[in-house]
Design a protein around this motif. Structure first.
Motif, PDB file in Angstrom:
ATOM      1  N   GLY A 192       0.819  -1.204   0.000  1.00  0.00           N
ATOM      2  CA  GLY A 192       0.000   0.000   0.000  1.00  0.00           C
ATOM      3  C   GLY A 192       0.855   1.255   0.000  1.00  0.00           C
ATOM      4  N   GLU A 193       0.201   2.387  -0.066  1.00  0.00           N
ATOM      5  CA  GLU A 193       0.873   3.693  -0.120  1.00  0.00           C
ATOM      6  C   GLU A 193       0.368   4.571   1.013  1.00  0.00           C
ATOM      7  OE1 GLU A 193       0.928   7.718  -2.944  1.00  0.00           O
ATOM      8  OE2 GLU A 193      -0.254   5.949  -3.533  1.00  0.00           O
ATOM      9  N   ILE A 194       1.265   5.208   1.727  1.00  0.00           N
ATOM     10  CA  ILE A 194       0.893   6.175   2.748  1.00  0.00           C
ATOM     11  C   ILE A 194       0.777   7.540   2.081  1.00  0.00           C
ATOM     12  CG2 ILE A 194       1.448   7.224   4.954  1.00  0.00           C
ATOM     13  CD1 ILE A 194       0.839   4.192   5.030  1.00  0.00           C
ATOM     14  N   VAL A 195      -0.385   8.140   2.172  1.00  0.00           N
ATOM     15  CA  VAL A 195      -0.639   9.441   1.550  1.00  0.00           C
ATOM     16  C   VAL A 195      -0.344  10.587   2.514  1.00  0.00           C
ATOM     17  CG1 VAL A 195      -2.400  10.897   0.454  1.00  0.00           C
ATOM     18  CG2 VAL A 195      -2.388   8.417   0.062  1.00  0.00           C
ATOM     19  N   MET A 196      -0.676  10.375   3.784  1.00  0.00           N
ATOM     20  CA  MET A 196      -0.486  11.429   4.787  1.00  0.00           C
ATOM     21  C   MET A 196      -0.380  10.805   6.169  1.00  0.00           C
ATOM     22  SD  MET A 196      -2.892  14.759   5.586  1.00  0.00           S
ATOM     23  CE  MET A 196      -4.269  13.763   6.167  1.00  0.00           C
ATOM     24  N   GLY A 197       0.542  11.327   6.981  1.00  0.00           N
ATOM     25  CA  GLY A 197       0.642  10.893   8.363  1.00  0.00           C
ATOM     26  C   GLY A 197       1.678   9.794   8.553  1.00  0.00           C
ATOM     27  N   PRO A 198       1.699   9.224   9.780  1.00  0.00           N
ATOM     28  CA  PRO A 198       0.786   9.469  10.897  1.00  0.00           C
ATOM     29  C   PRO A 198       0.896  10.897  11.439  1.00  0.00           C
ATOM     30  CG  PRO A 198       2.049   7.445  11.224  1.00  0.00           C
ATOM     31  CD  PRO A 198       2.691   8.195  10.108  1.00  0.00           C
ATOM     32  N   MET A 199      -0.258  11.421  11.855  1.00  0.00           N
ATOM     33  CA  MET A 199      -0.335  12.792  12.336  1.00  0.00           C
ATOM     34  C   MET A 199      -1.237  12.834  13.566  1.00  0.00           C
ATOM     35  SD  MET A 199      -1.635  16.173  10.263  1.00  0.00           S
ATOM     36  CE  MET A 199      -3.305  15.534  10.072  1.00  0.00           C
ATOM     37  N   GLN A 200      -0.711  13.414  14.649  1.00  0.00           N
ATOM     38  CA  GLN A 200      -1.519  13.551  15.850  1.00  0.00           C
ATOM     39  C   GLN A 200      -2.489  14.713  15.675  1.00  0.00           C
ATOM     40  OE1 GLN A 200       0.669  13.303  19.480  1.00  0.00           O
ATOM     41  NE2 GLN A 200      -1.030  14.076  20.747  1.00  0.00           N
ATOM     42  N   VAL A 201      -3.738  14.474  16.047  1.00  0.00           N
ATOM     43  CA  VAL A 201      -4.783  15.495  15.924  1.00  0.00           C
ATOM     44  C   VAL A 201      -5.181  15.924  17.338  1.00  0.00           C
ATOM     45  CG1 VAL A 201      -7.018  16.083  14.923  1.00  0.00           C
ATOM     46  CG2 VAL A 201      -5.580  14.351  13.819  1.00  0.00           C
ATOM     47  N   GLY A 202      -4.445  16.891  17.882  1.00  0.00           N
ATOM     48  CA  GLY A 202      -4.710  17.339  19.247  1.00  0.00           C
ATOM     49  C   GLY A 202      -4.717  16.164  20.202  1.00  0.00           C
ATOM     50  N   ASP A 203      -5.701  16.166  21.116  1.00  0.00           N
ATOM     51  CA  ASP A 203      -5.845  15.029  22.017  1.00  0.00           C
ATOM     52  C   ASP A 203      -6.964  14.094  21.565  1.00  0.00           C
ATOM     53  OD1 ASP A 203      -8.025  16.629  22.553  1.00  0.00           O
ATOM     54  OD2 ASP A 203      -7.763  16.645  24.729  1.00  0.00           O
ATOM     55  N   PHE A 204      -7.375  14.239  20.277  1.00  0.00           N
ATOM     56  CA  PHE A 204      -8.439  13.379  19.744  1.00  0.00           C
ATOM     57  C   PHE A 204      -7.913  12.004  19.335  1.00  0.00           C
ATOM     58  CE2 PHE A 204      -9.899  17.738  18.852  1.00  0.00           C
ATOM     59  CZ  PHE A 204     -11.093  17.714  19.545  1.00  0.00           C
ATOM     60  N   GLY A 205      -6.706  11.966  18.763  1.00  0.00           N
ATOM     61  CA  GLY A 205      -6.147  10.707  18.300  1.00  0.00           C
ATOM     62  C   GLY A 205      -5.100  10.944  17.239  1.00  0.00           C
TER      63      GLY A 205
END
Length: 264
Positions: free
Chosen positions: A91-104
């Motif tokens: 597979g291909e990673i398009v974006m991230g991993p990226m932390q989104v505040g304290d949401f996840g």
């Protein structure tokens, strides 16, 4: 609700150039209401049914306008580790991993055929609060032309057990987490437009499929298949006025015998 097991669909969102138009459409078709847009997160706006979170809509970032589409997220205890397995499986990673505040923590990826999906490592935001009830998430199918490549990828990237449906020539596979079916894999045959790329078709539950289809078409949506009865419910596949594909299903209206499945 509890964080979902790894590989289980846990959230869905979509990017719309006309955000207010999308809110009006899905509000009428699925009975959604919407929270306040979060300017800190690009005007990300959660949708609710009966006060429970069911999905989200967001406008594109400036200069990143693209075809509107629903993105399904799969639960993971470690988004970075999931990303590595996705890469190793082709597979291909398009974006991230990226932390989104304290949401996840999120990442966006594509399977080998090009169908996009997300990974979500939950923190404060655990995902769907309504599943299998009108207005909530119900099911999803990865529609692909290269079933062998997709099946190999899914088996390597997620902790799935696969079962092939005995459906008289129809190539349909179900992926399970433990004993629970979580994702369908459908072969894109001649009834799919030749130029349509692989995609994940997200199904939302409704209490009356025909009435929901009527509301959708009145508001500029297009019906591509159905409404049709099945052993799983009465369903239809559509695109909204901004050409994002989705499906609706009345899980309470079933017809016919359940097909048999065999482990593969």
């Amino acid at each position: 609700m509890a964080v979902q097991p790894e590989g289980t669909p846990c959230w869905a969102d979509a990017m719309f150039t006309d955000l207010e138009g999308a809110k009006n459409f899905y509000g009428a078709v699925l009975g959604w209401t919407f929270g306040e847009s979060s300017s800190e997160y690009g005007n990300y706006t959660q949708a609710y049914k009966d006060g429970k979170a069911v999905a989200a809509v967001v406008p594109p970032m400036p200069g990143q306008e693209a075809q509107s589409a629903w993105c399904l997220y799969f639960a993971s205890p470690d988004a970075a580790a999931s990303g590595e397995r996705i890469r190793a499986a082709g597979g291909e990673i398009v974006m991230g991993p990226m932390q989104v505040g304290d949401f996840g923590t999120m990442l966006i990826a594509r399977e080998p055929g090009g169908a996009a999906f997300g990974i979500w490592q939950a923190d404060r935001h655990e995902g769907f609060e309504k599943i299998g009830e009108p207005g909530g998430y119900a099911w999803a199918e990865l529609c692909t032309r290269d079933t062998a490549a997709t099946d190999t990828f899914l088996a390597a990237a997620f902790p799935y057990r696969a079962q092939q449906m005995d459906a008289g020539g129809m190539d349909y596979r179900v992926y399970n987490v433990g004993a629970d079916p979580v994702l369908g894999r459908m072969e894109m045959g001649s009834d799919f437009p030749s130029g349509l790329p692989p995609f994940i078709n997200v199904h939302f539950a409704v209490d009356d499929c025909d009435a929901a289809v009527a509301r959708a078409t009145e508001l500029g949506g297009t019906v591509h298949y159905g409404p049709m009865d099945s052993p799983f419910g009465r369903f239809a596949s559509l695109t909204d006025p901004q050409n994002a594909a989705f499906a609706i299903i009345d899980l309470g209206r079933t017809d016919g015998e359940m097909p048999s499945f065999k482990d593969v």
